[in-house]
Design an enzyme around this catalytic site. Sequence first.
Site, PDB file in Angstrom:
ATOM      1  N   LYS A  90      17.094   5.633 -69.159  1.00  0.00           N
ATOM      2  CA  LYS A  90      18.393   4.970 -69.311  1.00  0.00           C
ATOM      3  C   LYS A  90      18.752   5.016 -70.804  1.00  0.00           C
ATOM      4  O   LYS A  90      18.221   4.254 -71.615  1.00  0.00           O
ATOM      5  CB  LYS A  90      18.275   3.527 -68.801  1.00  0.00           C
ATOM      6  CG  LYS A  90      19.212   2.511 -69.406  1.00  0.00           C
ATOM      7  CD  LYS A  90      20.644   2.675 -68.957  1.00  0.00           C
ATOM      8  CE  LYS A  90      21.543   1.688 -69.680  1.00  0.00           C
ATOM      9  NZ  LYS A  90      21.970   2.192 -71.020  1.00  0.00           N
ATOM     10  N   SER A 110      16.884  -4.128 -79.125  1.00  0.00           N
ATOM     11  CA  SER A 110      16.980  -5.371 -79.886  1.00  0.00           C
ATOM     12  C   SER A 110      16.001  -6.431 -79.368  1.00  0.00           C
ATOM     13  O   SER A 110      15.551  -6.377 -78.218  1.00  0.00           O
ATOM     14  CB  SER A 110      18.405  -5.914 -79.796  1.00  0.00           C
ATOM     15  OG  SER A 110      18.703  -6.179 -78.449  1.00  0.00           O
ATOM     16  N   GLU A 162       9.451  -1.943 -78.218  1.00  0.00           N
ATOM     17  CA  GLU A 162       9.620  -1.563 -79.629  1.00  0.00           C
ATOM     18  C   GLU A 162      10.898  -2.227 -80.073  1.00  0.00           C
ATOM     19  O   GLU A 162      11.991  -1.800 -79.681  1.00  0.00           O
ATOM     20  CB  GLU A 162       9.764  -0.037 -79.757  1.00  0.00           C
ATOM     21  CG  GLU A 162       8.585   0.751 -79.267  1.00  0.00           C
ATOM     22  CD  GLU A 162       7.455   0.804 -80.274  1.00  0.00           C
ATOM     23  OE1 GLU A 162       7.654   0.384 -81.429  1.00  0.00           O
ATOM     24  OE2 GLU A 162       6.375   1.255 -79.887  1.00  0.00           O
ATOM     25  N   CYS A 166      14.910   0.941 -87.204  1.00  0.00           N
ATOM     26  CA  CYS A 166      14.140  -0.276 -86.950  1.00  0.00           C
ATOM     27  C   CYS A 166      13.122  -0.526 -88.059  1.00  0.00           C
ATOM     28  O   CYS A 166      12.840  -1.664 -88.398  1.00  0.00           O
ATOM     29  CB  CYS A 166      13.452  -0.181 -85.604  1.00  0.00           C
ATOM     30  SG  CYS A 166      12.546   1.349 -85.434  1.00  0.00           S
TER      31      CYS A 166
HETATM   32  P1  NAD Z   1      20.081  -3.078 -77.376  1.00  0.00           P
HETATM   33  O1  NAD Z   1      18.906  -3.924 -77.190  1.00  0.00           O
HETATM   34  O2  NAD Z   1      21.411  -3.685 -77.280  1.00  0.00           O
HETATM   35  O3  NAD Z   1      20.092  -1.853 -76.345  1.00  0.00           O
HETATM   36  C1  NAD Z   1      18.971  -1.032 -76.138  1.00  0.00           C
HETATM   37  C2  NAD Z   1      19.021  -0.470 -74.736  1.00  0.00           C
HETATM   38  O4  NAD Z   1      18.895  -1.533 -73.814  1.00  0.00           O
HETATM   39  C3  NAD Z   1      20.310   0.261 -74.386  1.00  0.00           C
HETATM   40  O5  NAD Z   1      20.005   1.379 -73.583  1.00  0.00           O
HETATM   41  C4  NAD Z   1      21.070  -0.770 -73.585  1.00  0.00           C
HETATM   42  O6  NAD Z   1      21.974  -0.186 -72.678  1.00  0.00           O
HETATM   43  C5  NAD Z   1      19.946  -1.455 -72.843  1.00  0.00           C
HETATM   44  N1  NAD Z   1      20.215  -2.820 -72.387  1.00  0.00           N
HETATM   45  C6  NAD Z   1      21.159  -3.685 -72.822  1.00  0.00           C
HETATM   46  N2  NAD Z   1      21.070  -4.845 -72.147  1.00  0.00           N
HETATM   47  C7  NAD Z   1      20.038  -4.720 -71.276  1.00  0.00           C
HETATM   48  C8  NAD Z   1      19.427  -5.592 -70.331  1.00  0.00           C
HETATM   49  N3  NAD Z   1      19.858  -6.842 -70.140  1.00  0.00           N
HETATM   50  N4  NAD Z   1      18.376  -5.147 -69.625  1.00  0.00           N
HETATM   51  C9  NAD Z   1      17.891  -3.899 -69.822  1.00  0.00           C
HETATM   52  N5  NAD Z   1      18.436  -3.022 -70.691  1.00  0.00           N
HETATM   53  C10 NAD Z   1      19.490  -3.434 -71.429  1.00  0.00           C
HETATM   54  O7  NAD Z   1      19.809  -2.395 -78.777  1.00  0.00           O
HETATM   55  P2  NAD Z   1      20.676  -1.290 -79.498  1.00  0.00           P
HETATM   56  O8  NAD Z   1      21.920  -1.925 -79.965  1.00  0.00           O
HETATM   57  O9  NAD Z   1      20.810  -0.128 -78.591  1.00  0.00           O
HETATM   58  O10 NAD Z   1      19.700  -0.882 -80.724  1.00  0.00           O
HETATM   59  C11 NAD Z   1      19.589  -1.640 -81.883  1.00  0.00           C
HETATM   60  C12 NAD Z   1      18.318  -2.463 -81.884  1.00  0.00           C
HETATM   61  O11 NAD Z   1      17.198  -1.699 -81.457  1.00  0.00           O
HETATM   62  C13 NAD Z   1      17.947  -2.957 -83.264  1.00  0.00           C
HETATM   63  O12 NAD Z   1      17.628  -4.320 -83.207  1.00  0.00           O
HETATM   64  C14 NAD Z   1      16.715  -2.145 -83.655  1.00  0.00           C
HETATM   65  O13 NAD Z   1      15.830  -2.751 -84.528  1.00  0.00           O
HETATM   66  C15 NAD Z   1      16.086  -1.858 -82.361  1.00  0.00           C
HETATM   67  N6  NAD Z   1      15.342  -0.594 -82.428  1.00  0.00           N
HETATM   68  C16 NAD Z   1      13.973  -0.648 -82.512  1.00  0.00           C
HETATM   69  C17 NAD Z   1      13.232   0.525 -82.616  1.00  0.00           C
HETATM   70  C18 NAD Z   1      11.731   0.513 -82.707  1.00  0.00           C
HETATM   71  O14 NAD Z   1      11.110   1.553 -82.652  1.00  0.00           O
HETATM   72  N7  NAD Z   1      11.082  -0.628 -82.849  1.00  0.00           N
HETATM   73  C19 NAD Z   1      13.878   1.766 -82.609  1.00  0.00           C
HETATM   74  C20 NAD Z   1      15.263   1.784 -82.536  1.00  0.00           C
HETATM   75  C21 NAD Z   1      15.978   0.586 -82.440  1.00  0.00           C
END
Ligand code: NAD
Length: 493
Positions: A179, A233, A254, A288
């Site tokens: 996804k 996130s 992550e 991140c």
């Molecule tokens: P997000 O958490 O909003 O979305 C991530 C994914 O989760 C997307 O595919 C989104 O569609 C999906 N999602 C959203 N709501 C959901 C739910 N209720 N249940 C299941 N899936 C859901 O994050 P983002 O805006 O895409 O990315 C930014 C964040 O990701 C930042 O906080 C960053 O630190 C983190 N990040 C961490 C790493 C790492 O390796 N630790 C890498 C990249 C990004």
Amino acid sequence: MQGYDKLFINGQWTAPSHNKTFESIDPSNETVIAHIAAAGQPDVELAVQAARQAFDHGIWSTLTGKQRATYLHAIATEIRNNLKHLATLEVLDNGKPYPEAEWDINDAADCFDFYADLAEKLDQNTEQDIALPDARFSSVARKEPVGVACAIIPWNYPLLMAAWKVAPALAAGCTLILKPAEATSLTAIELGRIAEKIQLPAGVLNILTGIGSEIGPLLTEHPDIDKVAFTGSVPVGKDIMRSAAQQVKNISLELGGKSSFIVFEDSDLEAAVEWIMFGIFWNQGQVCSATSRVLIHEDIYDALLSRLKTEAQNIKIGNGLEADVKLGPLVNQKQYNHVLNAIQRGIDDGVPLITGGKCPDGFEKGYFVEPTIFADVPENHPLWNEEIFGPVVSIRPFKTEKEAVESANRSIFGLAGAVMSKDIARCNRVARALRAGILWINCSQPTFTQAPWGGYKQSGIGRELGEWGLENYLEVKQITSYNASEPWGWYLK
Ligand code: NAD
């Protein structure tokens, strides 16, 4: 662009059940570049059942590791064959500078090759004899795939984040549903095309584009999914933990970070400028592991701050497809507003703004934010503690090593950290004292497929990459045999 309005389920390109699509925007000019299929509940069900059947019928897991490796190498080759196309899509979708997009695509291909090699090695070490203290027994520990996995990924490194999960899951023998983030679905769909081209067996990899808040919970709560691997996130990570609790699902997370870079007084000033800037401004700071807070020894504080200000103002900003651009737009309007709001809070609270802080002049369209530096940031300010996920760095001076380490460790996060000094013993000491999963010495950010990746504290659970990434998708089964002819003796004598 046409051809992004279907889902990849059971090896077929399928229209979403409600015929719904959503728009993908080029963040450099805010134009719609594609209409993406928005999966609904019936599509989730189809994809899960496709992955379930492919797993339960042993279509994938009963192949040898060597056979699975052949497919993984073929995916890597196809990614490389399409390098320019995939990198361009990444720039259009995410905004990142083209050379960085090429790094990502090459790294994604390397990741598939790396896990292909580990899949082959699995053939040799699937079962391991366990030495037992009782000669009447023999025991083996056997590695088996977890089952049906669901990979939910963010928008900052679209194809690379897909590779970090899809490659080890396939290597382990899992089937899965990918996804992608709604902001950046294009290269995930291309991965589906590659799977089709190399004739990956139907149902092994299914790709569901769609709105995370709608289909995410349907996936993470689904009883036929055994494993959820999530990058994103912290709030969504917590939701996933809660929903996975219902079936005690295997999860790996992550999440975010607020990583510190400690720069000692004996550091080479120009090297410090290079790595501090790279540590926060590459990928527009949407990283991140970005070293978004920097502790500089007081002896070099003013000199280094002044150099950083000059160099930050020299960074070329623009469309990621233009030559020499180092800073593209942020991924979307939501992230743009989030970053500008965080900056404004700092300004309103009187935190000294050294440079940046707004949309650069001459950029009426697109989500561009200047490289931004705040200095003397109070330790209790959100700029110091909260993840901004944009080109914003917070800087503070320090006097002693102890003070710097304690300050760096005062965080709810523990993803990464960096330390710079000519005194390597000091670097090693600090790297071991910091409570984080990834530590860089005299650099910040370089990432290798072979090395473990993941965070302490609220930065996550589990490790990706390297052999640890494969373990994420494996269960360990104990098979113990009683080989003696005499009775065990609890009942029969
Ligand atoms: P997000 O958490 O909003 O979305 C991530 C994914 O989760 C997307 O595919 C989104 O569609 C999906 N999602 C959203 N709501 C959901 C739910 N209720 N249940 C299941 N899936 C859901 O994050 P983002 O805006 O895409 O990315 C930014 C964040 O990701 C930042 O906080 C960053 O630190 C983190 N990040 C961490 C790493 C790492 O390796 N630790 C890498 C990249 C990004």
